[in-house]
Design a protein around this motif. Structure first.
Motif, PDB file in Angstrom:
ATOM      1  N   ASP A  97       2.143   6.164  -7.816  1.00 39.35           N
ATOM      2  CA  ASP A  97       3.419   5.523  -6.672  1.00 39.35           C
ATOM      3  C   ASP A  97       4.425   5.003  -7.495  1.00 39.35           C
ATOM      4  O   ASP A  97       5.699   4.921  -7.301  1.00 39.35           O
ATOM      5  CB  ASP A  97       2.309   4.730  -5.835  1.00 39.35           C
ATOM      6  N   LEU A  98       4.306   4.753  -8.732  1.00 36.44           N
ATOM      7  CA  LEU A  98       5.056   4.589  -9.577  1.00 36.44           C
ATOM      8  C   LEU A  98       5.295   4.285 -11.299  1.00 36.44           C
ATOM      9  O   LEU A  98       3.649   4.776 -11.306  1.00 36.44           O
ATOM     10  CB  LEU A  98       5.422   2.651  -9.109  1.00 36.44           C
TER      11      LEU A  98
ATOM     12  N   ARG B 143      -1.246   3.422  -6.790  1.00 38.29           N
ATOM     13  CA  ARG B 143      -1.524   3.920  -7.816  1.00 38.29           C
ATOM     14  C   ARG B 143      -0.199   4.180  -9.057  1.00 38.29           C
ATOM     15  O   ARG B 143       0.453   4.038  -8.640  1.00 38.29           O
ATOM     16  CB  ARG B 143      -1.967   4.784  -8.023  1.00 38.29           C
ATOM     17  N   ILE B 144      -0.590   2.934 -10.497  1.00 39.40           N
ATOM     18  CA  ILE B 144       0.594   2.896 -11.064  1.00 39.40           C
ATOM     19  C   ILE B 144       0.285   4.226 -12.366  1.00 39.40           C
ATOM     20  O   ILE B 144      -0.632   3.392 -12.831  1.00 39.40           O
ATOM     21  CB  ILE B 144       0.325   1.019 -11.687  1.00 39.40           C
ATOM     22  N   LEU B 145       1.288   3.630 -12.940  1.00 43.73           N
ATOM     23  CA  LEU B 145       0.899   4.656 -14.002  1.00 43.73           C
ATOM     24  C   LEU B 145       2.013   4.698 -15.204  1.00 43.73           C
ATOM     25  O   LEU B 145       3.387   4.258 -15.420  1.00 43.73           O
ATOM     26  CB  LEU B 145       1.547   6.433 -13.756  1.00 43.73           C
TER      27      LEU B 145
ATOM     28  N   PRO C  49       0.821  -1.158   0.207  1.00 43.55           N
ATOM     29  CA  PRO C  49       0.024  -0.127   0.257  1.00 43.55           C
ATOM     30  C   PRO C  49       0.794   1.421   0.105  1.00 43.55           C
ATOM     31  O   PRO C  49       1.890   1.520   0.787  1.00 43.55           O
ATOM     32  CB  PRO C  49      -0.643   0.013   1.033  1.00 43.55           C
ATOM     33  N   SER C  50       0.515   2.643  -0.469  1.00 45.13           N
ATOM     34  CA  SER C  50       0.905   3.953  -0.807  1.00 45.13           C
ATOM     35  C   SER C  50       0.945   4.040   0.702  1.00 45.13           C
ATOM     36  O   SER C  50       1.883   4.926   1.239  1.00 45.13           O
ATOM     37  CB  SER C  50       0.538   4.349  -1.624  1.00 45.13           C
ATOM     38  N   SER C  51      -0.695   4.366   1.048  1.00 50.52           N
ATOM     39  CA  SER C  51      -0.514   5.283   2.746  1.00 50.52           C
ATOM     40  C   SER C  51      -1.880   4.215   2.548  1.00 50.52           C
ATOM     41  O   SER C  51      -2.978   4.627   1.716  1.00 50.52           O
ATOM     42  CB  SER C  51      -0.739   6.574   2.124  1.00 50.52           C
TER      43      SER C  51
ATOM     44  N   GLY D 231      12.350  14.598  -7.814  1.00 50.48           N
ATOM     45  CA  GLY D 231      11.990  14.116  -6.506  1.00 50.48           C
ATOM     46  C   GLY D 231      11.087  13.734  -7.302  1.00 50.48           C
ATOM     47  O   GLY D 231       9.998  13.061  -5.613  1.00 50.48           O
ATOM     48  N   GLY D 232      10.857  12.363  -7.949  1.00 47.70           N
ATOM     49  CA  GLY D 232       9.193  12.266  -8.304  1.00 47.70           C
ATOM     50  C   GLY D 232       9.196  10.244  -8.005  1.00 47.70           C
ATOM     51  O   GLY D 232       9.614  10.022  -7.494  1.00 47.70           O
ATOM     52  N   PRO D 233       8.072   9.596  -8.209  1.00 47.98           N
ATOM     53  CA  PRO D 233       8.168   8.396  -7.878  1.00 47.98           C
ATOM     54  C   PRO D 233       8.671   7.346  -8.529  1.00 47.98           C
ATOM     55  O   PRO D 233       9.769   8.111  -8.996  1.00 47.98           O
ATOM     56  CB  PRO D 233       6.232   8.165  -8.498  1.00 47.98           C
ATOM     57  N   PRO D 234       9.112   6.584  -7.893  1.00 45.57           N
ATOM     58  CA  PRO D 234      10.195   5.539  -8.648  1.00 45.57           C
ATOM     59  C   PRO D 234      10.052   4.680  -9.772  1.00 45.57           C
ATOM     60  O   PRO D 234       8.132   5.429 -10.482  1.00 45.57           O
ATOM     61  CB  PRO D 234      10.089   4.071  -7.642  1.00 45.57           C
ATOM     62  N   VAL D 235      10.995   4.992 -10.736  1.00 45.25           N
ATOM     63  CA  VAL D 235      10.572   3.948 -12.035  1.00 45.25           C
ATOM     64  C   VAL D 235      10.938   2.793 -12.892  1.00 45.25           C
ATOM     65  O   VAL D 235      12.315   2.795 -12.332  1.00 45.25           O
ATOM     66  CB  VAL D 235      11.178   5.520 -13.512  1.00 45.25           C
TER      67      VAL D 235
END
Length: 252
Positions: free
Chosen positions: A59-60, A15-17, A7-9, A83-87
């Motif tokens: 979140d990623l 949330r995945i893009l 879980p992200s929070s 400082g964005g989400p992990p890739v």
């Protein structure tokens, strides 16, 4: 049973893009990840990606390398700088150079296309777990490694570090084969046993070309004298002739 995603929070689904200009692949990945507990969205370009980042930051990000307009490496550089989400990067080219550049820019993982959705799912979960651990402790999380004859095999990054510090990137098949050997040091393993131990997304590759895989792995393991720890025992199979130590290390 498939484990729940990280879980992200709170109890919110991560949330995945998925950013890829191939609509067929994008839809497959969005649907598959959605079926496994993620809130997943798709974007056909980095312009659409930026819009998603403004509306509902993921979140990623699963990011394709080759896209019209801004390419994935440039987009990855921007995400890391802010400082964005992990890739997790994807590339149809599958070149080692692209992977190295992507990881040096700060991408958390890299997969060649076409990728197995199940493997992508596992990589995403691993990245989210690592990120969650690092945010909670204020320090990079430890990563599991196998150490033998001065070499270090990072089990998360699939990287082999030689005694001189040179990092050798392994294909999914080479990594699975080396781990199978290292998990059973100084034991004779038949071809069938190796296939079983290395079984996974790349099983068909092993079935078709075991000798080729072993030959490539030997070249990557060879020291300055051309020696490697894999021994061929005629009529019996293979043996990994090395002492293997399991450790955890913090990334540099």
């Amino acid at each position: 049973m498939i484990p729940d995603p990280v879980p992200s929070s709170g109890n919110a689904a991560p949330r995945i893009l998925v950013v890829d200009d191939d609509p067929g692949l994008r839809e497959v990945l969005v649907e598959y990840l959605g079926q496994h507990g993620f809130e997943t969205h798709g974007a056909a370009s980095t312009t659409e990606m930026d819009q998603h980042l403004e509306d509902a930051p993921p979140d990623l990000v699963v990011l394709d390398l080759m896209m019209p307009g801004e390419d994935g490496l440039s987009a990855c550089r921007r995400l890391i700088a802010r400082g964005g989400p992990p890739v997790v990067m994807l590339s149809a080219m599958g070149e080692e150079t692209d992977r190295i550049v992507g990881l040096e820019l700060g991408a958390d993982d890299y997969l060649p296309k076409p990728c197995n959705p199940r493997e992508l799912l596992a990589r995403i979960r691993a990245v989210l777990r690592r990120r969650s651990g690092s945010e909670g402790s204020g320090a990079p999380p430890s990563e599991p490694v196998l150490v033998f004859e001065g070499r270090t095999l990072n089990l998360l990054r699939r990287e082999l570090t030689r005694p001189d510090g040179t990092v050798t990137l392994l294909s999914a098949g080479e990594f699975a084969l080396l781990k199978a050997f290292a998990d059973a040091p100084r034991r004779v393993l038949s071809r069938d046993q190796l296939l079983e131990r290395a079984r996974g997304a790349d099983t068909e590759v092993f079935d078709r070309a075991m000798d080729v895989q072993i030959s490539r792995l030997r070249k990557k393991l060879a020291d300055a004298d051309g020696q490697d720890p894999i021994r061929t025992l005629r009529g019996e199979g293979y043996m990994f002739d090395a002492t293997v130590e399991r450790r955890t290390e913090r990334p540099a």
